[in-house]
Motif scaffolding. Structure first.
Motif, mmCIF file in Angstrom:
data_model
loop_
_atom_site.group_PDB
_atom_site.id
_atom_site.type_symbol
_atom_site.label_atom_id
_atom_site.label_comp_id
_atom_site.label_asym_id
_atom_site.label_seq_id
_atom_site.Cartn_x
_atom_site.Cartn_y
_atom_site.Cartn_z
ATOM 1 N N LYS A 110 0.839 -1.192 0.000
ATOM 2 C CA LYS A 110 0.000 0.000 0.000
ATOM 3 C C LYS A 110 0.883 1.254 0.000
ATOM 4 N N ALA A 111 0.330 2.354 -0.460
ATOM 5 C CA ALA A 111 1.060 3.628 -0.481
ATOM 6 C C ALA A 111 1.519 4.016 0.917
ATOM 7 N N LYS A 112 0.741 3.621 1.920
ATOM 8 C CA LYS A 112 1.080 3.915 3.310
ATOM 9 C C LYS A 112 2.455 3.367 3.684
ATOM 10 N N HIS A 113 2.846 2.258 3.117
ATOM 11 C CA HIS A 113 4.126 1.637 3.460
ATOM 12 C C HIS A 113 5.305 2.506 3.014
ATOM 13 N N PHE A 114 5.109 3.277 1.943
ATOM 14 C CA PHE A 114 6.143 4.231 1.532
ATOM 15 C C PHE A 114 6.187 5.410 2.497
ATOM 16 N N ALA A 115 5.028 5.954 2.813
ATOM 17 C CA ALA A 115 4.977 7.085 3.739
ATOM 18 C C ALA A 115 5.587 6.690 5.086
ATOM 19 N N ASP A 116 5.274 5.493 5.559
ATOM 20 C CA ASP A 116 5.826 5.014 6.831
ATOM 21 C C ASP A 116 7.349 4.899 6.769
ATOM 22 N N GLY A 117 7.848 4.346 5.660
ATOM 23 C CA GLY A 117 9.291 4.159 5.519
ATOM 24 C C GLY A 117 10.047 5.472 5.464
ATOM 25 N N TRP A 118 9.531 6.434 4.704
ATOM 26 C CA TRP A 118 10.211 7.721 4.560
ATOM 27 C C TRP A 118 10.193 8.506 5.878
ATOM 28 N N LYS A 119 9.079 8.428 6.591
ATOM 29 C CA LYS A 119 9.005 9.122 7.881
ATOM 30 C C LYS A 119 9.914 8.461 8.915
ATOM 31 N N ARG A 120 9.957 7.144 8.893
ATOM 32 C CA ARG A 120 10.840 6.436 9.825
ATOM 33 C C ARG A 120 12.303 6.771 9.559
ATOM 34 N N LEU A 121 12.664 6.948 8.282
ATOM 35 C CA LEU A 121 14.046 7.266 7.938
ATOM 36 C C LEU A 121 14.497 8.581 8.564
ATOM 37 N N ASP A 189 4.199 -2.568 11.122
ATOM 38 C CA ASP A 189 3.623 -3.566 12.015
ATOM 39 C C ASP A 189 4.630 -4.668 12.324
ATOM 40 N N VAL A 190 5.454 -5.019 11.338
ATOM 41 C CA VAL A 190 6.481 -6.049 11.542
ATOM 42 C C VAL A 190 7.602 -5.502 12.427
ATOM 43 N N VAL A 191 8.022 -4.265 12.164
ATOM 44 C CA VAL A 191 9.081 -3.644 12.966
ATOM 45 C C VAL A 191 8.651 -3.547 14.424
ATOM 46 N N GLU A 192 7.427 -3.121 14.643
ATOM 47 C CA GLU A 192 6.940 -2.948 16.017
ATOM 48 C C GLU A 192 6.738 -4.287 16.720
ATOM 49 N N LYS A 193 6.355 -5.303 15.981
ATOM 50 C CA LYS A 193 6.113 -6.614 16.586
ATOM 51 C C LYS A 193 7.403 -7.275 17.052
ATOM 52 N N PHE A 194 8.462 -7.177 16.229
ATOM 53 C CA PHE A 194 9.692 -7.914 16.533
ATOM 54 C C PHE A 194 10.843 -7.041 17.025
ATOM 55 N N GLY A 195 10.674 -5.736 17.010
ATOM 56 C CA GLY A 195 11.726 -4.851 17.511
ATOM 57 C C GLY A 195 13.035 -5.040 16.767
ATOM 58 N N ALA A 201 15.800 -13.835 9.781
ATOM 59 C CA ALA A 201 15.215 -14.567 8.660
ATOM 60 C C ALA A 201 13.790 -15.042 8.936
ATOM 61 N N LYS A 202 13.511 -15.394 10.174
ATOM 62 C CA LYS A 202 12.179 -15.913 10.496
ATOM 63 C C LYS A 202 11.130 -14.815 10.632
ATOM 64 N N ASN A 203 11.577 -13.542 10.706
ATOM 65 C CA ASN A 203 10.659 -12.431 10.952
ATOM 66 C C ASN A 203 10.509 -11.466 9.782
ATOM 67 N N ILE A 204 11.567 -11.265 9.023
ATOM 68 C CA ILE A 204 11.592 -10.201 8.017
ATOM 69 C C ILE A 204 10.542 -10.426 6.931
ATOM 70 N N VAL A 205 9.944 -9.312 6.489
ATOM 71 C CA VAL A 205 8.936 -9.344 5.427
ATOM 72 C C VAL A 205 9.422 -8.420 4.310
ATOM 73 N N THR A 206 9.531 -8.960 3.098
ATOM 74 C CA THR A 206 10.076 -8.201 1.971
ATOM 75 C C THR A 206 9.198 -8.410 0.741
ATOM 76 N N LEU A 207 9.580 -7.800 -0.393
ATOM 77 C CA LEU A 207 8.774 -7.965 -1.608
ATOM 78 C C LEU A 207 9.607 -7.956 -2.884
ATOM 79 N N GLY A 208 10.926 -8.158 -2.747
ATOM 80 C CA GLY A 208 11.805 -8.156 -3.910
ATOM 81 C C GLY A 208 11.862 -9.498 -4.611
ATOM 82 N N PRO A 209 12.762 -9.647 -5.584
ATOM 83 C CA PRO A 209 12.838 -10.885 -6.371
ATOM 84 C C PRO A 209 13.314 -12.100 -5.576
#
Length: 544
Positions: A110-121, A189-195, A201-209
């Motif tokens: 979702k577009a929100k995931h970009f806004a969240d990432g840029w603000k977190r940076l 949500d993933v960052v906040e859940k696992f700190g 490897a068991k926690n990370i969520v990605t979307l690349g190739p």
């Protein structure tokens, strides 16, 4: 010779045993084996600042846009943004996010995931080394400095598939900047859940190739094909990224068939590689927007005095340095690399030991019994430390500089070594008097090099600040007139490399790496981006 070869073979076996302690992977057309040299400090793309970490992240994530390396000049192609529009004033970009893109846990992008990432940076709480990367976004700089709230940043998810960015000024390189890992979307949500464990490897969520399957610390990282990837699926199924610290060991592994690709060739081996018919088949070369420099901590004596910095800069013969490391790189006196808008070989302090000694005298030192003594205090020139990482190339380089300084101005810095992850932390918290560093372009524009010495840049480890330099670089980065940009960058480089000298630029490198002939589809690129989603293997077509 036989004894050394035998010992090397034993060492290789031990290395491989250690690297594959958990799982063994075959050498077939679906498995690619390569070296990343060392343990990545992190896989959190909002906090990484090194190429080792980016090497992995760029294969497991995507951004709004991607590079197009198929043309003579680096171009831009849509990625997670299928299209975009630009406002008439050039300051508002509206991106349409692809529908149906899935994260590896099945959730939709979702577009929100970009806004969240840029603000977190830019959020000071994140403490990212790249916090100032988005200073061109409205309020980005003030937020990273703690002067404005995070929610005031000029980014907005208009709806699930529309992401809008408002810039402070016209920024000619903005679309290129959106290829960088710092701008990738993120799942809060993933960052906040696992700190701090969210990148395991068991926690990370990605979307690349590819996706992260295993992270065997200080040994290897295993990536596997992401079969739900939105784009063209990789042809290979598994990538095994080995962490082999010594480049000579990596070369031995490559020659013995245990690695398909190494990104660095040992300094004293390039000539042999060029003369060896078998190795020559694997040698790849190309341009590289990458500079190597030594920074001064201008907050600490004696380098709080610009004349001392000029003395050290003027007593370096770059030709001698390149002979020592056996590379035909381009000596660099200023800062913008060769092949890029704004490169100027006529700017900077040239090698002149006599001038170097005059600078020391101007700093208040006199020569007495072969030593430099402060006229004011009567004390000897203070001891200084030169920090580097423990790799072969860096060691050869700094030993040459150490000898040159001893011979040319009678001062010899003390060398000390730190493991890469620790080294980066040291530079962040308390840089030594002199430190070794390189800079690889984040995007193909001179701003990526010039911005790191801005007063507010989180990449500026020198402590040097100049309002005039900030003004020149900001103005150059906010005009579309290339002629005007070059003029402004010339002025900024003179200030940086002739007057203030918070660093010593050494050279612009070229790429020399090895990739087996059966590895097809990889494009050599000046951004030195190691993205392997387009490669395929034909081991059967190659006879060792």
């Amino acid at each position: 010779m036989k004894k050394n070869q035998f010992l090397s073979l034993i060492f290789i076996v031990l290395i491989l045993s250690g690297c594959t302690a958990k799982t063994r992977y075959s050498f077939d057309d679906e498995t690619f084996h390569f070296d990343i040299s060392t343990e990545p400090p992190s896989l959190d793309w909002n906090t990484i600042s090194d190429t080792t970490s980016s090497n992995i992240v760029d294969n497991i994530m995507d951004g709004l846009t991607a590079y197009n390396f198929t043309k003579s000049e680096v171009g831009i192609t849509p990625a997670l943004a299928e299209s975009w529009t630009i406002s008439p004033d050039g300051k508002v970009y509206t991106f349409k996010i692809r529908k149906g893109v899935k994260w590896t846990d099945g959730a939709e992008l979702k577009a929100k995931h970009f806004a969240d990432g840029w603000k977190r940076l830019v959020d000071p709480k994140t403490a990212s080394p790249y916090a100032t990367y988005l200073s061109f976004v409205k309020n980005g700089r003030e937020i990273s400095a703690g002067k404005k709230p995070v929610d005031s940043m000029g980014v907005e998810a208009i709806d699930d598939y529309t992401f809008r960015v408002t810039l402070e000024n016209v920024t000619p390189y903005f679309l290129f900047a959106t290829t960088h890992g710092a701008t990738y979307p993120i799942r809060l949500d993933v960052v906040e859940k696992f700190g701090d464990k969210w990148t395991d490897a068991k926690n990370i969520v990605t979307l690349g190739p590819f996706k992260l399957k295993e992270w065997n610390h200080d040994k290897n990282i295993i990536l596997e094909r992401n079969d739900t990837y939105w784009g063209e699926k990789p042809k290979i199924k598994t990538m095994v990224a080995q962490m082999v610290l010594e480049t000579s060991t990596a070369l031995s592994l490559f020659e013995s068939g245990q690695l398909d690709h190494i990104q660095t060739i040992p300094n004293f081996e390039l000539e042999r590689v060029k003369k060896d018919p078998k190795l020559l088949q694997s040698l790849k070369t190309g341009p590289n927007f990458s500079n190597v420099y030594f920074g001064f901590n201008t907050r600490k004596p004696p380098f709080n005095d610009p004349n001392v910095r000029k003395a050290f800069a003027s007593s370096i013969d770059r030709v001698s340095v390149l002979k020592a490391i056996r590379r035909d790189f381009t000596p660099l006196l200023s800062w913008i690399p060769t092949g890029m808008l704004g490169y100027n070989s006529n700017i900077g302090l040239k090698f002149n030991p006599s001038n170097a000694k005059e600078y020391l005298r101007a700093a208040g030192y006199i020569e007495k019994n072969g030593k430099w003594i402060s006229k004011e205090s009567g004390k000897e020139f203070p001891k200084i430390r030169l920090a580097i990482t423990p790799n072969e190339s860096a060691k050869i380089l700094v030993e040459n500089l150490q000898t040159q300084w001893r011979n040319n101005i009678g001062i010899e810095p003390e060398l000390y070594f730190e493991e890469w992850k620790v080294y980066l932390r040291t530079l962040e918290l308390d840089p030594p008097e002199i430190f070794y560093m390189g800079w690889v372009a984040d995007y193909p524009d001179p701003d990526t090099f010039m911005q790191i010495f801005r007063s507010y840049s989180s990449d500026n480890r020198t402590g040097w600040k100049s309002a005039e330099y900030d003004r020149l670089v900001t103005e150059a980065g906010t005009t579309l007139d290339n002629g005007k940009r070059v003029s402004l960058y010339n002025s900024a480089q003179r200030l940086l490399a002739e007057e203030a000298n918070p660093f010593i630029p050494l050279y612009t490198s070229t790429q020399n790496y090895l990739m087996k002939p059966f590895v097809k589809g990889f494009i050599v690129n000046p951004m030195r981006q190691w993205r392997y989603s387009g490669i395929y293997l034909e081991r059967g077509s190659y006879k060792d």
